[in-house]
Design an enzyme around this catalytic site. Structure first.
Site, mmCIF file in Angstrom:
data_model
loop_
_atom_site.group_PDB
_atom_site.id
_atom_site.type_symbol
_atom_site.label_atom_id
_atom_site.label_comp_id
_atom_site.label_asym_id
_atom_site.label_seq_id
_atom_site.Cartn_x
_atom_site.Cartn_y
_atom_site.Cartn_z
ATOM 1 N N GLN A 140 -14.233 35.253 3.236
ATOM 2 C CA GLN A 140 -13.346 34.120 3.014
ATOM 3 C C GLN A 140 -13.094 33.384 4.339
ATOM 4 O O GLN A 140 -13.223 32.164 4.423
ATOM 5 C CB GLN A 140 -12.015 34.617 2.425
ATOM 6 C CG GLN A 140 -11.010 33.519 2.162
ATOM 7 C CD GLN A 140 -11.453 32.594 1.044
ATOM 8 O OE1 GLN A 140 -11.774 33.047 -0.025
ATOM 9 N NE2 GLN A 140 -11.479 31.301 1.300
ATOM 10 N N HIS A 155 -10.518 40.157 4.375
ATOM 11 C CA HIS A 155 -11.367 39.323 3.507
ATOM 12 C C HIS A 155 -12.258 38.473 4.436
ATOM 13 O O HIS A 155 -12.094 37.264 4.541
ATOM 14 C CB HIS A 155 -10.472 38.448 2.631
ATOM 15 C CG HIS A 155 -11.155 37.879 1.417
ATOM 16 N ND1 HIS A 155 -12.472 38.134 1.097
ATOM 17 C CD2 HIS A 155 -10.684 37.049 0.440
ATOM 18 C CE1 HIS A 155 -12.782 37.487 -0.019
ATOM 19 N NE2 HIS A 155 -11.723 36.832 -0.436
ATOM 20 N N ASP A 190 -1.714 31.548 0.679
ATOM 21 C CA ASP A 190 -2.345 32.479 -0.275
ATOM 22 C C ASP A 190 -1.225 32.979 -1.182
ATOM 23 O O ASP A 190 -0.042 32.739 -0.909
ATOM 24 C CB ASP A 190 -2.994 33.639 0.515
ATOM 25 C CG ASP A 190 -3.696 34.664 -0.376
ATOM 26 O OD1 ASP A 190 -3.985 34.350 -1.542
ATOM 27 O OD2 ASP A 190 -3.940 35.796 0.106
ATOM 28 N N CYS A 247 -7.172 30.027 -0.251
ATOM 29 C CA CYS A 247 -8.384 30.771 -0.607
ATOM 30 C C CYS A 247 -8.620 30.755 -2.115
ATOM 31 O O CYS A 247 -9.738 30.960 -2.562
ATOM 32 C CB CYS A 247 -8.291 32.198 -0.085
ATOM 33 S SG CYS A 247 -6.831 33.078 -0.660
ATOM 34 N N ARG A 303 -17.771 28.963 -0.132
ATOM 35 C CA ARG A 303 -18.002 30.411 -0.217
ATOM 36 C C ARG A 303 -19.485 30.690 -0.499
ATOM 37 O O ARG A 303 -20.062 31.629 0.033
ATOM 38 C CB ARG A 303 -17.130 31.026 -1.328
ATOM 39 C CG ARG A 303 -15.637 31.064 -1.038
ATOM 40 C CD ARG A 303 -15.299 32.000 0.117
ATOM 41 N NE ARG A 303 -15.833 33.329 -0.074
ATOM 42 C CZ ARG A 303 -15.231 34.303 -0.781
ATOM 43 N NH1 ARG A 303 -14.061 34.089 -1.305
ATOM 44 N NH2 ARG A 303 -15.799 35.495 -0.909
ATOM 45 N N ARG A 330 -15.698 45.116 -3.522
ATOM 46 C CA ARG A 330 -14.306 44.627 -3.537
ATOM 47 C C ARG A 330 -13.439 45.827 -3.895
ATOM 48 O O ARG A 330 -13.558 46.363 -4.996
ATOM 49 C CB ARG A 330 -14.133 43.483 -4.528
ATOM 50 C CG ARG A 330 -12.681 43.132 -4.743
ATOM 51 C CD ARG A 330 -12.463 41.792 -5.394
ATOM 52 N NE ARG A 330 -12.705 40.700 -4.472
ATOM 53 C CZ ARG A 330 -12.223 39.472 -4.631
ATOM 54 N NH1 ARG A 330 -11.481 39.178 -5.674
ATOM 55 N NH2 ARG A 330 -12.491 38.538 -3.757
HETATM 56 N N1 CP Z 1 -10.902 33.602 -2.779
HETATM 57 C C1 CP Z 1 -11.414 34.622 -3.500
HETATM 58 O O1 CP Z 1 -11.853 35.634 -2.964
HETATM 59 O O2 CP Z 1 -11.425 34.398 -4.841
HETATM 60 P P1 CP Z 1 -11.821 35.483 -5.959
HETATM 61 O O3 CP Z 1 -10.709 36.522 -5.955
HETATM 62 O O4 CP Z 1 -11.871 34.716 -7.231
HETATM 63 O O5 CP Z 1 -13.130 36.097 -5.585
HETATM 64 N N1 NVA Z 2 -4.542 38.140 -0.911
HETATM 65 C C1 NVA Z 2 -5.177 37.932 -2.189
HETATM 66 C C2 NVA Z 2 -6.449 37.181 -2.000
HETATM 67 C C3 NVA Z 2 -7.184 36.823 -3.274
HETATM 68 C C4 NVA Z 2 -8.506 36.151 -2.999
HETATM 69 C C5 NVA Z 2 -5.412 39.270 -2.866
HETATM 70 O O1 NVA Z 2 -5.795 40.224 -2.178
HETATM 71 O O2 NVA Z 2 -5.204 39.373 -4.073
#
Ligand code: CP
Ligand code: NVA
Length: 305
Positions: free
Chosen positions: A132, A129, A222, A262, A290, A102
């Protein structure tokens, strides 16, 4: 060796294979059966940003498949300059069958793909992502088994989640629309790449949310300020205020439309409390999926089946 850096990497047959694995493994799990398809495999996760769903769902998925998970913060892994990223990738890859990252930068995930010598998965970057979106289509098809031709409307920032959702619509033949303030739409560069991969994909962009949700089967949102954009939070809260998903907006979609997010949700900003707990909201089964999707992905990527 299989990787998943973005949904541009997969063919639509690959997507179908991952979804088939995920559905089958979900049914088996719910029936109390856990097949050790990844017995002895090691998942390593390195995250530069916080996570609840991604981190835990991947680790739970690997455990249920008989493997083990290791988690490192970016600091622990030495991302702050202890050694080069290439060296970290080579070392971590030597211990792992799959690495989930990440990150802020998509390029860092590409560096791992090029040097780790094991499978690499994007667990969210500033750009995409993909896991997701795969879990989202798994969820959508639980309600609309024929997703082809369905209308998915994303109301909010044209961000990593929006891009991946648009691409998954391309893979399954769904229509995609985004309602956002001008300046927060999907970029021309992205649209060009998406149209090249999916010549039949329609992407409508508008700053009129009530027009966008006409005939919608899915309304999706989101956060307005993603991780890394915290300093823009107040300005975005003002700019995006007309794009809040309210009951009135949800009522303007198809009768059997569903609401998705999400998560994490900022209740009172991009979505009201009322919509989060509306019977049309499927955000928690979406979150659970997920894990089922992660199992499907690991089975497709790593298992000898
Ligand atoms: N939707 C999602 O990726 O959640 P987290 O940021 O908690 O992993
Ligand atoms: N767009 C958001 C998604 C979180 C799962 C971010 O990148 O923070």
């Amino acid at each position: 060796m299989k990787h998943l850096l973005s949904l541009f990497d997969l063919s639509s047959e690959d997507v179908r294979d991952v979804l088939d694995f995920a559905r089958r493994l979900k049914q088996e799990t719910l029936a109390g059966e856990r097949r050790p398809l990844c017995a002895g495999k090691i998942l390593s996760q390195v995250f530069e940003k916080p996570s609840l769903r991604t981190r835990v769902s991947f680790e739970a998925a690997m455990s249920q498949l008989g493997g083990s998970g290791i988690f490192l913060t970016a600091k622990d892994a030495g991302f702050e300059g202890r050694e080069t990223k290439e060296d970290i990738a080579k070392v971590l890859g030597g211990y792992s069958d799959v690495i989930v990252l990440r990150t802020f930068s998509q390029q860092l995930i590409e560096t791992f793909r090029d040097h780790a010598g094991c499978s690499v998965i994007n667990g969210l970057s500033d750009d995409y992502h993909p896991c997701q979106a795969l879990a989202d289509i798994l969820t959508i098809e639980e309600h609309f088994p024929e997703s082809e031709g369905r209308k998915v409307v994303y109301v909010g920032d044209g961000n990593n989640v929006a891009r991946s959702l648009a691409l998954i619509c391309g893979h399954v033949g769904a229509q995609f629309a985004i309602a956002a303030p001008q300046g927060y739409w999907l970029t021309d560069d992205f649209l060009k790449k998406a149209k090249t991969k999916f010549p039949n994909l329609t992407i409508e962009q508008t700053d009129q949310p009530f027009e966008a949700v006409q005939n919608a089967d899915i309304i999706y949102t989101d956060v307005w300020a993603s991780m890394g954009q915290e300093q823009e939070k107040d300005q975005r809260a003002k700019t995006f205020a007309p794009f809040q998903v309210t009951k009135k907006l949800l009522d303007s979609a198809n009768k059997d439309a569903k609401f998705m997010h999400c998560l994490p949700a900022r209740r009172g900003l991009e979505v009201t409390d009322e919509v989060m707990s509306d019977p049309r909201s499927i955000v928690f089964p979406q979150a659970e999926n997920r894990m089922h999707l992660a199992k499907g992905l690991f089975a497709w990527m790593l298992a000898d089946v």
